[in-house]
Design an enzyme around this catalytic site. Structure first.
Site: not given
Ligand code: CP
Length: 316
Positions: A51-52, A101
């Site tokens: 998703r991110t 991330r």
């Protein structure tokens, strides 16, 4: 220049302004098609993501910009020993904004010290996930019409769940919220959240073990996955992973307007039969993820909203 490392890097007013921009984008995305023409987003993902990463990339493309990046440490010179600090310096030469991330808590903060362009923390270890928090708040506000005076249950892995840590921190800044932390003893919220965030706030909370007993009291339920990748002991993970499973039968105990949120990915903690229940809000969160990240890219790059003629953040 501004970075987003934790949700507290935004004031409450700035947070609401970003949610409002994301709502405007959701209504008329075509109005924003060229606002980031010529700008580039670098996605530096040292840890897996669906998703991110993809929503950041989709967001930048939908604003007219372009993307570059890597989706694992093995694809980058981190595999040869390059530091996050040097990577941030290097990518500052190629892009206008970075979403990062990293499995190590504090890595995006470290990058922000050396970067010449804005850094967005796209999740660091068990610490924080501020963009998910904006998504969660947008979804709660859409479903409940407010972010204050709510009773919210957080269920599952509250020790390692960075989305929980970030959302709780943000919601303590709104008045009269009550939290139920539903978890096994081993996965309770971290001490720092209890001592430094919850206790000094005007929010109240209880730590409990039973999902069934707590469900009837809730305005919002936030389910989480037990974070396998953060366990040192696989045996303990296997013992804890299925402690809470929400299904349609259990949902009968809850209010008919109680949205069920989950940052996803899920494993077994929400049964597939819940997906058709109108209270299931987790795919709304996925859709909101794109709008929030479009709004955030605009905000941190100081791009004027063509609808209001204003920027949403003071970036100087
Ligand atoms: N919610 C979330 O962070 O999902 P991904 O790990 O797929 O990005």
């Amino acid at each position: 220049m501004r970075h987003l490392i934790t949700p507290m890097d935004l004031s409450v007013e700035e947070t609401m302004n970003i949610l409002d921009l994301a709502e405007r984008i959701s209504i008329g995305p075509q109005l924003y098609k060229h606002v980031a023409d010529g700008r580039q987003l670098a996605t530096l993902f040292y840890e897996p993501s669906t998703r991110t990463r993809l929503s950041f990339e989709s967001a930048m493309l939908s604003l007219g910009g372009q993307t570059l990046g890597f989706s694992s440490a093995a694809q980058s010179s981190a595999s040869k020993g390059e530091t996050v600090a040097d990577t941030a310096r290097v990518v500052s030469c190629y892009a206008d904004i970075i979403a990062m991330r990293h499995p190590k808590e504090g890595a995006p903060l470290q990058a922000s010290i050396y970067s010449r362009i804005p850094i967005i923390n796209a999740g660091d270890g068990g610490h924080a996930h501020p963009t998910q928090t904006l998504i969660d708040m947008m979804t709660i506000r859409q479903r409940k019409g407010k972010l204050n005076n709510l009773t919210i249950g957080f269920c599952g892995d509250l020790k390692f769940g960075r989305t929980v840590h970030s959302l709780v921190s943000s919601l303590t800044r709104f008045s009269d919220n009550k939290f139920y932390f539903i978890s096994p003893e081993e996965l309770r919220i971290p001490d720092y959240l209890r001592d430094d965030v919850l206790n000094p706030s005007n929010s109240t909370y209880e730590e409990v073990s039973s999902l069934e007993d707590t469900l009837p009291k809730l305005d919002v339920l936030y389910m989480t996955r037990v974070q396998k990748e953060r366990f040192f002991n696989e045996e303990e993970y296997l013992r804890l992973k299925d402690v809470y499973i929400l299904d349609e039968e259990k949902l009968k105990l809850a209010d008919k307007d109680m949205p069920v949120l989950h940052p996803l990915p899920r494993v077994d903690e929400i049964s597939l039969d819940v997906d058709d229940d109108p209270r299931a809000a987790y795919f709304d969160q996925v859709q909101n993820g794109k709008y929030i990240r479009m709004a955030l890219i605009m905000a941190l790059l100081g791009i004027t909203d063509p609808v209001t003629g204003r920027t949403v953040l003071d970036t100087h």
